[in-house]
Structure formats: structure tokens, C-alpha cells
Design an enzyme around this catalytic site. Structure first.
Site, short mmCIF file in Angstrom:
data_model
loop_
_atom_site.label_atom_id
_atom_site.label_comp_id
_atom_site.label_asym_id
_atom_site.label_seq_id
_atom_site.Cartn_x
_atom_site.Cartn_y
_atom_site.Cartn_z
N ARG A 108 52.14 85.12 14.76
CA ARG A 108 51.80 83.72 14.49
C ARG A 108 50.67 83.62 13.48
O ARG A 108 50.67 82.76 12.61
CB ARG A 108 51.41 83.02 15.79
CG ARG A 108 50.83 81.64 15.58
CD ARG A 108 50.68 80.91 16.89
NE ARG A 108 51.94 80.77 17.56
CZ ARG A 108 52.10 80.81 18.89
NH1 ARG A 108 51.06 81.00 19.67
NH2 ARG A 108 53.29 80.68 19.43
N TYR A 109 49.65 84.43 13.65
CA TYR A 109 48.53 84.45 12.72
C TYR A 109 48.79 85.52 11.67
O TYR A 109 49.36 86.56 11.99
CB TYR A 109 47.24 84.79 13.48
CG TYR A 109 46.87 83.80 14.57
CD1 TYR A 109 46.29 82.58 14.24
CD2 TYR A 109 47.09 84.09 15.90
CE1 TYR A 109 45.93 81.68 15.23
CE2 TYR A 109 46.74 83.19 16.90
CZ TYR A 109 46.16 81.99 16.56
OH TYR A 109 45.80 81.11 17.55
N ARG A 112 47.32 89.33 12.60
CA ARG A 112 47.36 89.97 13.91
C ARG A 112 48.63 89.59 14.66
O ARG A 112 49.22 88.54 14.40
CB ARG A 112 46.12 89.64 14.74
CG ARG A 112 45.83 88.16 14.89
CD ARG A 112 44.33 87.98 15.17
NE ARG A 112 43.98 86.63 15.58
CZ ARG A 112 43.82 85.60 14.73
NH1 ARG A 112 44.04 85.76 13.44
NH2 ARG A 112 43.46 84.42 15.19
N CYS A 121 54.39 92.08 35.97
CA CYS A 121 53.00 91.90 36.39
C CYS A 121 52.87 92.45 37.80
O CYS A 121 53.85 92.57 38.52
CB CYS A 121 52.63 90.41 36.39
SG CYS A 121 52.25 89.76 34.75
N CYS A 125 51.07 84.63 38.72
CA CYS A 125 50.33 83.38 38.81
C CYS A 125 51.33 82.24 38.64
O CYS A 125 52.17 82.27 37.74
CB CYS A 125 49.29 83.29 37.70
SG CYS A 125 48.25 84.76 37.55
N CYS A 128 51.89 80.55 35.12
CA CYS A 128 52.13 81.53 34.04
C CYS A 128 52.72 80.88 32.80
O CYS A 128 53.74 80.18 32.86
CB CYS A 128 53.08 82.62 34.53
SG CYS A 128 53.42 83.84 33.23
N ARG A 130 54.12 82.49 30.46
CA ARG A 130 55.34 83.22 30.08
C ARG A 130 56.29 83.37 31.24
O ARG A 130 57.03 84.34 31.35
CB ARG A 130 54.99 84.59 29.50
CG ARG A 130 54.09 84.50 28.31
CD ARG A 130 54.26 85.57 27.25
NE ARG A 130 53.34 85.24 26.18
CZ ARG A 130 52.08 85.68 26.13
NH1 ARG A 130 51.62 86.51 27.04
NH2 ARG A 130 51.29 85.29 25.16
N ASP A 291 48.46 75.19 29.62
CA ASP A 291 49.64 74.93 28.78
C ASP A 291 50.64 74.05 29.53
O ASP A 291 50.80 74.19 30.75
CB ASP A 291 50.36 76.24 28.42
CG ASP A 291 49.52 77.13 27.52
OD1 ASP A 291 48.72 76.60 26.74
OD2 ASP A 291 49.68 78.37 27.61
N ASP A 328 46.03 75.79 23.28
CA ASP A 328 47.03 76.53 22.52
C ASP A 328 48.09 75.49 22.17
O ASP A 328 48.78 74.97 23.05
CB ASP A 328 47.59 77.69 23.36
CG ASP A 328 47.91 78.89 22.48
OD1 ASP A 328 48.22 78.68 21.29
OD2 ASP A 328 47.87 80.03 22.99
N LYS A 335 45.68 78.61 18.70
CA LYS A 335 44.57 78.14 19.52
C LYS A 335 43.68 77.21 18.71
O LYS A 335 43.19 77.59 17.66
CB LYS A 335 43.77 79.33 20.04
CG LYS A 335 44.60 80.23 20.93
CD LYS A 335 43.81 81.46 21.38
CE LYS A 335 44.66 82.39 22.22
NZ LYS A 335 45.67 83.13 21.43
#
Ligand SMILES: *Cc1c(COP(=O)(O)O)cnc(C)c1O
Length: 380
Positions: A108-109, A112, A121, A125, A128, A130, A291, A328, A335
Site C-alpha cells: 500500500r505504501y 514498505r 493465531c 480477538c 479482528c 482480518r 476498523d 486506518d 493510516k
């Protein structure tokens, strides 16, 4: 451990693989250790969607056995609200799939990339970001090692990539030699200046951070780690030991926290978390506005709430204890930082500012325009 795993030894409990094997995953497991509310029981019984239930026995030991509103419990036990879709919510609000250069790599950037190394995981959570791809989602999402080769080839071919952030899933659920291999392949790329890992394992499975593991990580410096913390109740002796080992291995540590309604959305709660982190050599990095993931409305605060917390931190505590508050941006904007507005206005050549205590200050800024929409000199 004594109450619910009477046959386990201390060595079992402190073995991360034992913790993974004995995860709490279904209604029967949960009913054994928690007095579930009717809402929780129904949500677990009718569990749907790709985000599994999975909690390490260690982390489960931190949950309140009888209070469904206890913060850590709310982050890990599903409730009916999880199945409600509210306006503006989406399964992939950040448009990560759209920004995927090759499967499992989000570019995206310009300089990086985000490398999604695994869909697993140790603990899931409920908020989440994702949830569409972790656990056992099937469909388009999978993380075979053959996919790594394509992602690595992409990074090799793109010399503008200087920073690779490993996430997932949680990269610390990979075996030592598997992660060693991946870090080694990435560090061998000349234009990759450093690596980072995003993980919650040191918080939910601290026994994973063995001496052998940190010895392996040291080979791959410069390596940074961002740890997902939610609440000061997570700062146990076990977590202290895990982060101490990482810090002693020379790894700079940052924290990432999602702002969650009724869980950590108080200045005092976050201040206490951040003070505890600084004492453990973890620098608060990001505070995220939650999000708009499908079924997350019950976790989301207003944006003002986040700004109010930032106002309550800056100046009132150590600057290192103040993270950057970000949204985000839905749709893949990345972000975006948000700060309370400390500009009061302008009085001719003076910029008028307010400080953390509400005092009024002038800064000579004759060539500037900031605050000129509020030229309030005459009112002072
Ligand atoms: C968060 C994120 C990064 C890293 O962002 P930093 O601000 O550099 O920490 C990189 N790529 C993606 C897609 C991200 O979501």
C-alpha cells in the site's frame, strides 16, 4: 491450571505447544471454565463466520469466570452483536485484498509491505480486522509456503521496498525454524533495510518466547516487534518475562492497541497500560480507531472519544507514553493520524495556542496563516 487441567504439570503449562493443543475452542470447553451469559452461550452455540473461537489456557486464566462485562472476556468471547452488520461495515474495510500485490502481500505504501505469513493465531480477538482470512477461512485465503516464494520474489523485484512487516495471523505461531527460514530469506534481500513483526503472542502465549527463540531472532537484526496490547490486566509476570527477553535480545518493542468501547476507552485505563509498557521497555506506537469490520459496532467508540483520550495523555504523562492515534482509512487510504486541535486562532502575527492545561499561549508566526480563519485578536 490446577482446577481445569489437573493432569497437567508445570512443564506442560509452560510449554507453548501444550498451550496451543489445549486451546479453549467450543461451547463445552467454555462452559467448563466460565459461567456463560445467555447471550454468550447462544452466540457460541450458533457460531458462524470464519473467525474461530480459540483461547490459550494461559489467557483464559485471565478472564473473569462470572462477569461477561470484564474487559478481556469481552474481547474473546463472542456475543450476539458479532452477527449484526451495521451501516458502513465490511469484511475487508481497509481494501487489503485490492492492494495485494501477490496473495498474502499488501503493498500500500511505496517503500514498505505487509507480509501475511500465516492465517493462524494462538488466540482470536473478536474485533479482528482480518477475520475474513484467519483461522480456517477456506475460499481464496490460504497461506501455503509456496505463496511465500511469490511474495519474496515480488520484494526482490521491487527495489523500492526497504521495510517488510510480517503479520498474519500471528507469525509467532510458526515454528522456530520456519520463522528463522523466512526472516533469513527476507534479510538476504539487499534493499530490505530492516524487518518488523506484528504479534499478540507475547500477551496471549508468553511461554512461546523461549530463550532459544530469542537467540534465533537475534540473528536477523535489525528487527523490530510491535505487540498488540489491549488492557493493563494483560501485564502479568509471564508477559513481563516474555517482553524482557525480547528487549534483552536488542529488539526495539512497540505496542499497538485498538480503542474498544467499554474495554479500554478511558484515559486512566490506557495511561495505566502505557505506564506499565514503558516500565517493560515497550514504547506505545499506535492507538487505532476500531476498523468498521462486519459485526464490530459494539466495540467501536466515536472518534471524539479517541481524541479526548489523546488530550488526556499529552502533557499529562511522559511523551513516550503517548501513541499516535490513527484511523486506518476504509478503502485503503492507509493510516491517517488524528490529533486534538491545539490551535485557538490568530492575533495578527501571533499564532494562539492552548496547552494541556487549557492555558493560552502566543507564538510569533508573522509569515503564517494557520488559524487565520479564527482571527480573534480583538476578542482577547
Ligand atoms: C500498518 C501498515 C503498514 C505499516 O505502517 P507504519 O505506519 O509504517 O507502521 C504497512 N502496510 C500496511 C498495509 C499497513 O496496514
Amino acid at each position: 491450571m490446577r482446577r481445569y487441567f489437573p493432569n497437567a504439570t508445570m512443564a506442560d503449562w509452560n510449554d507453548w505447544r501444550w498451550q496451543l493443543r489445549n486451546r479453549i475452542k467450543n461451547l463445552g470447553d467454555l462452559e467448563r471454565i466460565l459461567a456463560l451469559s445467555e447471550d454468550e452461550r447462544t452466540a457460541v452455540r450458533n457460531h458462524k463466520g470464519s473467525l474461530p473461537i480459540g483461547i490459550t489456557p494461559y489467557y483464559a486464566s485471565l478472564l473473569s469466570p462470572d462477569d461477561p462485562l470484564e474487559p478481556l472476556r469481552r474481547t474473546h468471547i463472542p456475543t450476539g452483536d458479532e452477527y449484526l452488520r451495521s451501516p458502513g461495515e465490511a469484511d475487508d474495510p481497509l481494501g487489503e485484498d485490492h492492494d495485494s500485490a501477490v496473495p498474502g502481500l499488501v503493498h500500500r505504501y511505496p517503500d514498505r509491505v505487509l507480509f501475511l505469513a500465516t492465517g493462524t493465531c494462538s488466540t482470536y480477538c473478536r474485533y479482528c480486522t482480518r477475520s475474513r482470512m484467519v483461522g480456517d477461512p477456506g475460499g481464496d485465503y490460504s497461506f501455503p509456503k509456496s505463496q511465500w516464494d511469490k511474495a519474496i520474489a515480488y520484494i526482490e523485484a521491487h527495489t523500492e521496498i526497504r521495510d517488510v512487516l510480517l503479520s498474519g495471523g500471528d507469525p509467532l505461531t510458526l515454528a522456530d525454524d520456519t520463522l528463522d527460514y523466512l526472516l533469513g530469506r527476507l534479510r538476504a534481500i539487499p534493499h530490505v533495510e530492516f524487518l518488523r513483526i506484528g504479534t499478540k503472542v507475547p500477551v496471549v502465549l508468553p511461554m512461546r518466547v523461549t530463550r532459544g527463540f530469542t537467540r534465533m531472532l537475534r540473528k536477523h537484526h535489525p528487527l523490530w516487534i510491535s505487540i498488540h496490547f489491549t488492557h493493563p490486566d494483560e501485564l502479568t509476570p509471564e508477559v513481563t518475562e516474555a517482553v524482557t527477553r525480547l528487549a534483552d535480545a536488542g529488539i526495539p518493542l512497540g505496542s499497538q492497541t485498538v480503542l474498544l468501547k467499554g474495554i479500554n476507552d478511558e484515559v486512566d485505563t490506557l495511561k495505566s497500560l502505557y505506564h506499565g509498557l514503558l516500565m517493560r521497555r515497550v514504547r506505545p506506537y499506535y492507538l487505532y480507531q476500531c476498523d468498521p469490520i462486519t459485526g464490530s459496532a459494539h466495540f467501536r467508540t466515536s472518534v471524539e472519544k479517541g481524541l479526548e483520550i489523546m488530550r488526556g495523555l499529552r502533557g499529562h504523562t511522559t511523551g513516550y507514553a503517548v501513541p499516535t492515534f490513527v484511523i486506518d482509512a476504509p478503502g485503503g487510504g492507509g493510516k491517517i493520524p488524528l490529533l486534538p486541535d491545539y490551535v485557538v486562532g490568530r492575533d495578527g502575527g501571533d499564532l494562539l495556542l492552548t496547552n494541556f492545561e487549557g492555558g493560552l499561549y502566543r507564538y510569533p508566526d508573522p509569515d503564517g496563516h494557520i488559524g487565520s480563519d479564527r482571527n480573534i485578536g480583538g476578542l482577547l
